[in-house]
Design a protein around this motif. Sequence first.
Motif, PDB file in Angstrom:
ATOM      1  N   LEU A 135       0.835  -1.203   0.000  1.00 21.27           N
ATOM      2  CA  LEU A 135       0.000   0.000   0.000  1.00 21.27           C
ATOM      3  C   LEU A 135       0.872   1.255   0.000  1.00 21.27           C
ATOM      4  O   LEU A 135       1.860   1.338   0.724  1.00 21.27           O
ATOM      5  CB  LEU A 135      -0.904   0.005   1.223  1.00 21.27           C
ATOM      6  N   ASP A 136       0.474   2.231  -0.804  1.00 22.53           N
ATOM      7  CA  ASP A 136       1.215   3.474  -0.929  1.00 22.53           C
ATOM      8  C   ASP A 136       0.845   4.412   0.228  1.00 22.53           C
ATOM      9  O   ASP A 136      -0.346   4.693   0.471  1.00 22.53           O
ATOM     10  CB  ASP A 136       0.891   4.135  -2.267  1.00 22.53           C
TER      11      ASP A 136
ATOM     12  N   GLU B  14      -7.457   1.515  -4.126  1.00 25.37           N
ATOM     13  CA  GLU B  14      -8.405   0.404  -4.167  1.00 25.37           C
ATOM     14  C   GLU B  14      -7.800  -0.809  -4.858  1.00 25.37           C
ATOM     15  O   GLU B  14      -7.965  -1.956  -4.405  1.00 25.37           O
ATOM     16  CB  GLU B  14      -9.686   0.821  -4.893  1.00 25.37           C
ATOM     17  N   ALA B  15      -7.078  -0.561  -5.975  1.00 22.79           N
ATOM     18  CA  ALA B  15      -6.450  -1.659  -6.703  1.00 22.79           C
ATOM     19  C   ALA B  15      -5.368  -2.326  -5.858  1.00 22.79           C
ATOM     20  O   ALA B  15      -5.233  -3.557  -5.844  1.00 22.79           O
ATOM     21  CB  ALA B  15      -5.859  -1.138  -8.015  1.00 22.79           C
ATOM     22  N   GLU B  16      -4.603  -1.510  -5.131  1.00 21.96           N
ATOM     23  CA  GLU B  16      -3.562  -2.061  -4.261  1.00 21.96           C
ATOM     24  C   GLU B  16      -4.165  -2.880  -3.122  1.00 21.96           C
ATOM     25  O   GLU B  16      -3.645  -3.937  -2.758  1.00 21.96           O
ATOM     26  CB  GLU B  16      -2.722  -0.920  -3.674  1.00 21.96           C
TER      27      GLU B  16
ATOM     28  N   LEU C 196     -13.177   0.809  -1.580  1.00 21.55           N
ATOM     29  CA  LEU C 196     -12.949   1.745  -0.490  1.00 21.55           C
ATOM     30  C   LEU C 196     -13.963   2.887  -0.462  1.00 21.55           C
ATOM     31  O   LEU C 196     -14.187   3.477   0.602  1.00 21.55           O
ATOM     32  CB  LEU C 196     -11.534   2.335  -0.591  1.00 21.55           C
ATOM     33  N   LEU C 197     -14.563   3.217  -1.600  1.00 15.93           N
ATOM     34  CA  LEU C 197     -15.478   4.343  -1.676  1.00 15.93           C
ATOM     35  C   LEU C 197     -16.803   3.924  -2.298  1.00 15.93           C
ATOM     36  O   LEU C 197     -16.838   3.083  -3.200  1.00 15.93           O
ATOM     37  CB  LEU C 197     -14.866   5.485  -2.507  1.00 15.93           C
TER      38      LEU C 197
ATOM     39  N   LEU D  63      -8.580   0.669   7.002  1.00 12.71           N
ATOM     40  CA  LEU D  63      -7.305   1.198   6.517  1.00 12.71           C
ATOM     41  C   LEU D  63      -6.941   2.522   7.185  1.00 12.71           C
ATOM     42  O   LEU D  63      -5.777   2.773   7.502  1.00 12.71           O
ATOM     43  CB  LEU D  63      -7.359   1.399   5.000  1.00 12.71           C
ATOM     44  N   THR D  64      -7.932   3.391   7.404  1.00 11.61           N
ATOM     45  CA  THR D  64      -7.606   4.691   7.991  1.00 11.61           C
ATOM     46  C   THR D  64      -7.097   4.552   9.419  1.00 11.61           C
ATOM     47  O   THR D  64      -6.253   5.342   9.850  1.00 11.61           O
ATOM     48  CB  THR D  64      -8.817   5.642   7.966  1.00 11.61           C
ATOM     49  N   ARG D  65      -7.592   3.560  10.142  1.00 11.74           N
ATOM     50  CA  ARG D  65      -7.073   3.358  11.500  1.00 11.74           C
ATOM     51  C   ARG D  65      -5.592   2.984  11.451  1.00 11.74           C
ATOM     52  O   ARG D  65      -4.797   3.438  12.278  1.00 11.74           O
ATOM     53  CB  ARG D  65      -7.890   2.287  12.229  1.00 11.74           C
ATOM     54  N   HIS D  66      -5.228   2.161  10.502  1.00  6.73           N
ATOM     55  CA  HIS D  66      -3.810   1.814  10.342  1.00  6.73           C
ATOM     56  C   HIS D  66      -3.023   2.999   9.800  1.00  6.73           C
ATOM     57  O   HIS D  66      -1.851   3.173  10.146  1.00  6.73           O
ATOM     58  CB  HIS D  66      -3.666   0.608   9.414  1.00  6.73           C
TER      59      HIS D  66
END
Length: 311
Positions: free
Chosen positions: A2-3, A41-43, A48-49, A65-68
């Motif tokens: 993930l970027d 999303e691809a990664e 995600l949305l 993901l946002t928590r991480h």
Amino acid sequence: MLDVQRLRLLRELERRGTLAEVARALAYSPSAISQQLAQLEAEAGVRLLERVGRGVRLTEQARVLTRHADAILERLELAEADLAASLHEVTGTLRVASFQTVLLALVPATLTRLAALHPKLRVEISQREAEPAFAGLLAHDFDVVLGEEYPGLPEPLRAGVHEEDLAVDEVRLALPPTGPLSTAAALADVAGAPWVLDPATAPPGQWVRTLCRSAGFEPDVRFDSLDLLLHVHLVETGHAVAVLPDLLWAERERRVRLVELPGRPHRRLFTGARSGSAGHPAVRAFRTALREALQAARPAVPAAVQGGTPS
């Protein structure tokens, strides 16, 4: 993999609510934000949305993901702070948000100290009230914010924020220097006076209104303003009474009468920085210079006001 920058964009979308607001804050175009989030999303291999009318909202997986992302970004800030601490000079840009009394009383002296000690550090100052300032801190709009807390109105504990106490600042009833309003000796004596107060939605305005009600009256608010210099001017010219903090007199001649309030209440002044950047040399340097400026300019309130006697 993930970027990290795309994770930050997702976190900013959660904080700010719309792609347009993220784009405006980070100087991207909305289409560029959309493209970056599509790549995330691809990664991630998950959606995600979701479209909601003309906007979007985060899916449950996006919120995972946002928590991480918070933990990852905090760790990166810790690394940046350690890297900056390894250098011999404090450099870069520090963005500070403060409310008015600190800007008037302490910030000029703080900037003077920083310019002498750390000439390569650029400091940018914005005037903000506490709630938008802390929101901006967590959104990386600011690096340090100044906060205040009034009795009975505790500030919320904010995840990801490192707080550091600055001072305890007494607040007092301020009366005109002459005229019928100048002779009051207690809060109840100004029950029928015209008042200048912060808006009722602001913590200082809410607190003073509650204080007046506990003294048995509803304040007659003729002037509603966040500008404390206006408060001072209206009191000095005999048009209103107010409740003002002692710090206002650190760099300003006092031309009002001050009377102690019951219990000698005070507000707590503190600074906030993101947990990951609290150890950054620029943040530490600003906090140190601010404390030194406060010690040098600590207001000396005349003993004549201690018992409510005219000064």
